[in-house]
Write an enzyme that holds these catalytic residues in place. Structure first.
Site, PDB file in Angstrom:
ATOM      1  N   SER A 103       0.760  -1.277  -0.002  1.00 53.02           N
ATOM      2  CA  SER A 103      -0.037   0.056  -0.094  1.00 53.02           C
ATOM      3  C   SER A 103       0.956   1.428  -0.073  1.00 53.02           C
ATOM      4  O   SER A 103       1.639   1.551  -1.109  1.00 53.02           O
ATOM      5  CB  SER A 103      -0.854  -0.158   1.286  1.00 53.02           C
ATOM      6  OG  SER A 103      -1.928   0.888   1.216  1.00 53.02           O
ATOM      7  N   ASP A 225      -9.890  -5.934  -2.926  1.00 54.26           N
ATOM      8  CA  ASP A 225      -9.106  -5.041  -2.392  1.00 54.26           C
ATOM      9  C   ASP A 225      -9.718  -3.778  -2.660  1.00 54.26           C
ATOM     10  O   ASP A 225     -10.141  -3.144  -3.917  1.00 54.26           O
ATOM     11  CB  ASP A 225      -7.796  -5.073  -3.264  1.00 54.26           C
ATOM     12  CG  ASP A 225      -6.539  -4.657  -2.598  1.00 54.26           C
ATOM     13  OD1 ASP A 225      -6.765  -3.604  -1.687  1.00 54.26           O
ATOM     14  OD2 ASP A 225      -5.433  -5.006  -2.903  1.00 54.26           O
ATOM     15  N   HIS A 252      -7.305  -6.344   1.177  1.00 53.66           N
ATOM     16  CA  HIS A 252      -5.999  -5.567   0.755  1.00 53.66           C
ATOM     17  C   HIS A 252      -4.880  -6.122   1.705  1.00 53.66           C
ATOM     18  O   HIS A 252      -3.726  -5.667   1.401  1.00 53.66           O
ATOM     19  CB  HIS A 252      -6.263  -4.184   1.645  1.00 53.66           C
ATOM     20  CG  HIS A 252      -5.510  -3.093   1.241  1.00 53.66           C
ATOM     21  ND1 HIS A 252      -5.084  -2.649   0.059  1.00 53.66           N
ATOM     22  CD2 HIS A 252      -4.578  -2.199   2.346  1.00 53.66           C
ATOM     23  CE1 HIS A 252      -4.187  -1.699  -0.093  1.00 53.66           C
ATOM     24  NE2 HIS A 252      -3.889  -1.392   1.410  1.00 53.66           N
TER      25      HIS A 252
END
Length: 279
Positions: A103, A225, A252
């Protein structure tokens, strides 16, 4: 995990290392957590890759986790975290390495790779956006699909359940990580929540620079996600020769949601790259 601390700009970076060294041909894996303001704790499952004969290195970025938390909003810039990453490499002697980022950690890995550092063998980018404005659009779209009638807190929890981690109950390591989150960093750089991007990264976009990445790259993301396939496609298309693995049962945090397959995918990628570069 062997733990310690390193100096950085007069502050302290907390780190941990799994594994005692490298077997011939192996290189360490340095892991960058998300956030901004997250911690390394959810990533510790990646320590399983030390079984390949490599060190797996974690650290908490400045302002979060067990690292120092200076009360200075001027510090919360991309440049600060790129410089801290380099300080960890230097402090631990990671002359040659693989770099993992999840991320925001993937965004940081991209920014670091743009500096063309010597000794970078590969990138592993988990659920990594290439454009904060595009992320904001997709996040608002996903938020708009939530059931009507939720208050703000309920909506945030439902968004998390659908698009961040789909495990019930959540792994305890997530709660431990949240308890050590650097809220000041997150709000200054990102915003109040995942689907409201108001911080200093709100205009961040590197799509046009992805062609500068010349190291082998593995991209991983989840079917559910918040970093949707529409957000990952430009990353895959922009980095020549990159591989993209979509984890069908994950959101995620595929490394927690499908850990066995995740370690297998990443482990095989690392072994393949090392076989090519040592042949």
């Amino acid at each position: 995990m062997n733990q310690g601390s390193l100096p950085f700009r007069g502050f302290r970076t907390s780190f941990g290392v799994v594994g005692e060294g490298q077997e011939p041909g192996r290189s360490p894996l340095l892991c960058l957590h998300g956030g901004p303001g997250g911690t390394h704790l959810p990533l510790t499952v990646l320590g399983g890759l030390a079984a390949q004969g490599r060190r797996v290195v974690f650290y908490d970025q400045l302002g979060s986790g067990d690292s120092d938390r200076p009360d200075d909003s001027s510090l919360w810039t991309v440049d600060t975290f790129v410089e801290q990453l380099q300080s960890v490499r230097d402090g631990l002697g990671l002359d040659v390495l693989h770099l993992f980022g999840s991320s925001w950690g993937g965004m940081l890995a991209l920014e670091y790779a743009f500096t063309r550092p010597v000794g970078l063998r590969s990138l592993i980018l988990n659920s990594t956006p290439t454009s904060a404005p595009r992320w904001a659009e997709e996040a608002l779209r996903l938020h708009g699909e939530l059931p009507a009638g939720f208050d703000a807190d309920q909506a945030e929890e439902e968004f998390k359940r659908r698009h961040i981690v789909r495990l019930d109950p959540e792994p305890e390591i997530i709660a431990r990580g949240c308890a050590k989150m650097g809220k000041q960093v997150y709000e200054a750089m990102w915003g109040p929540n995942e689907f409201t991007v108001t911080g200093s990264l709100k205009d961040w976009d590197v799509i046009d620079r992805l062609g500068e990445i010349e190291v082998p790259t593995l991209i991983a993301s989840g079917r559910h996600d918040e970093c949707t396939p529409a957000l990952v496609e430009p990353l895959h298309a922009g980095i020549a020769g990159s591989e993209w693995v979509l984890f069908e049962e994950s959101a995620h945090m595929a490394y927690l949601e499908e850990p066995e397959r995740y370690l297998e995918v990443v482990g095989r990628f690392l072994e393949r790259i090392e076989a090519l570069t040592t042949a």
